[in-house]
Design a protein around this motif. Structure first.
Motif, mmCIF file in Angstrom:
data_model
loop_
_atom_site.group_PDB
_atom_site.id
_atom_site.type_symbol
_atom_site.label_atom_id
_atom_site.label_comp_id
_atom_site.label_asym_id
_atom_site.label_seq_id
_atom_site.Cartn_x
_atom_site.Cartn_y
_atom_site.Cartn_z
ATOM 1 N N LYS A 4 0.857 -1.178 0.000
ATOM 2 C CA LYS A 4 0.000 0.000 0.000
ATOM 3 C C LYS A 4 0.892 1.226 0.000
ATOM 4 O O LYS A 4 1.970 1.224 0.571
ATOM 5 N N ALA A 5 0.426 2.273 -0.659
ATOM 6 C CA ALA A 5 1.192 3.514 -0.689
ATOM 7 C C ALA A 5 1.261 4.080 0.712
ATOM 8 O O ALA A 5 0.258 4.141 1.407
ATOM 9 N N PRO A 6 2.455 4.482 1.141
ATOM 10 C CA PRO A 6 2.564 5.064 2.471
ATOM 11 C C PRO A 6 1.941 6.449 2.505
ATOM 12 O O PRO A 6 1.772 7.081 1.478
ATOM 13 N N GLY A 69 -5.329 -2.139 -7.703
ATOM 14 C CA GLY A 69 -5.913 -3.168 -8.565
ATOM 15 C C GLY A 69 -4.968 -4.291 -8.938
ATOM 16 O O GLY A 69 -5.338 -5.191 -9.685
ATOM 17 N N ALA A 70 -3.748 -4.259 -8.403
ATOM 18 C CA ALA A 70 -2.755 -5.275 -8.760
ATOM 19 C C ALA A 70 -3.119 -6.627 -8.155
ATOM 20 O O ALA A 70 -3.748 -6.698 -7.097
ATOM 21 N N PRO A 71 -2.728 -7.699 -8.833
ATOM 22 C CA PRO A 71 -2.972 -9.043 -8.278
ATOM 23 C C PRO A 71 -2.331 -9.172 -6.904
ATOM 24 O O PRO A 71 -1.317 -8.533 -6.621
ATOM 25 N N ASP A 75 -8.179 -12.924 -5.393
ATOM 26 C CA ASP A 75 -8.112 -13.419 -6.768
ATOM 27 C C ASP A 75 -8.879 -12.497 -7.715
ATOM 28 O O ASP A 75 -9.684 -11.670 -7.293
ATOM 29 N N ALA A 76 -8.611 -12.640 -9.012
ATOM 30 C CA ALA A 76 -9.174 -11.736 -10.027
ATOM 31 C C ALA A 76 -10.699 -11.751 -10.052
ATOM 32 O O ALA A 76 -11.332 -10.702 -10.199
ATOM 33 N N ALA A 77 -11.312 -12.923 -9.912
ATOM 34 C CA ALA A 77 -12.781 -13.003 -9.963
ATOM 35 C C ALA A 77 -13.411 -12.297 -8.758
ATOM 36 O O ALA A 77 -14.395 -11.561 -8.914
#
Length: 138
Positions: A4-6, A69-71, A75-77
């Motif tokens: 996560k972005a700090p 939105g990165a894996p 899971d993607a579904a």
């Protein structure tokens, strides 16, 4: 797990494992963000650094969206299910259209998409039902 972005006040690599940078690369004596919001390989490494070091809020937000939105753990579904529900609850037309199309492309049935929509409708009520009906058959 996903990084996560700090927060803007933290250094770029805050929250990274001791053996890696916020970019996921092996840690070194060089800071994660060698340049303004960039890792040594030129890739923007975290939204917080991009925003605070370049002042480019749009670029920072795009990087945040890429990271979010990165894996990873989800899971993607499952992620696509959440994307549809949140798009509906927030009543974002372009998002809803995009995520329903992506779900169809991933093999979701009309019944599955309807079930996801009804979950969102249960949280958002009648306004979400009326909004979903605009996209249901498109």
């Amino acid at each position: 797990p996903e990084k996560k972005a700090p927060a803007a006040a933290q250094p770029c690599c805050a929250g990274a494992a001791s053996d890696e940078s916020c970019c996921g690369a092996a840690a070194s004596s060089e800071s994660c963000c060698a340049g303004p919001g960039q890792s040594g390989d030129g890739e923007v490494c975290c939204a917080g650094a991009a925003l605070t070091q370049t002042g480019n809020a749009e670029a920072a937000f795009r990087e945040f969206m890429r990271l979010a939105g990165a894996p990873g753990v989800i899971d993607a579904a499952t992620r696509q299910t959440v994307n549809i529900a949140l798009s509906l609850v927030t009543k974002c037309g372009p998002c809803t259209k995009t995520h329903i199309k992506k779900a169809r492309d991933m093999g979701f049935s009309a019944e599955e998409i309807d079930a996801i929509a009804w979950q969102a409708i249960s949280f958002g009520g009648s306004p979400v039902l009326m909004f979903y009906n605009q996209f249901r058959d498109n």
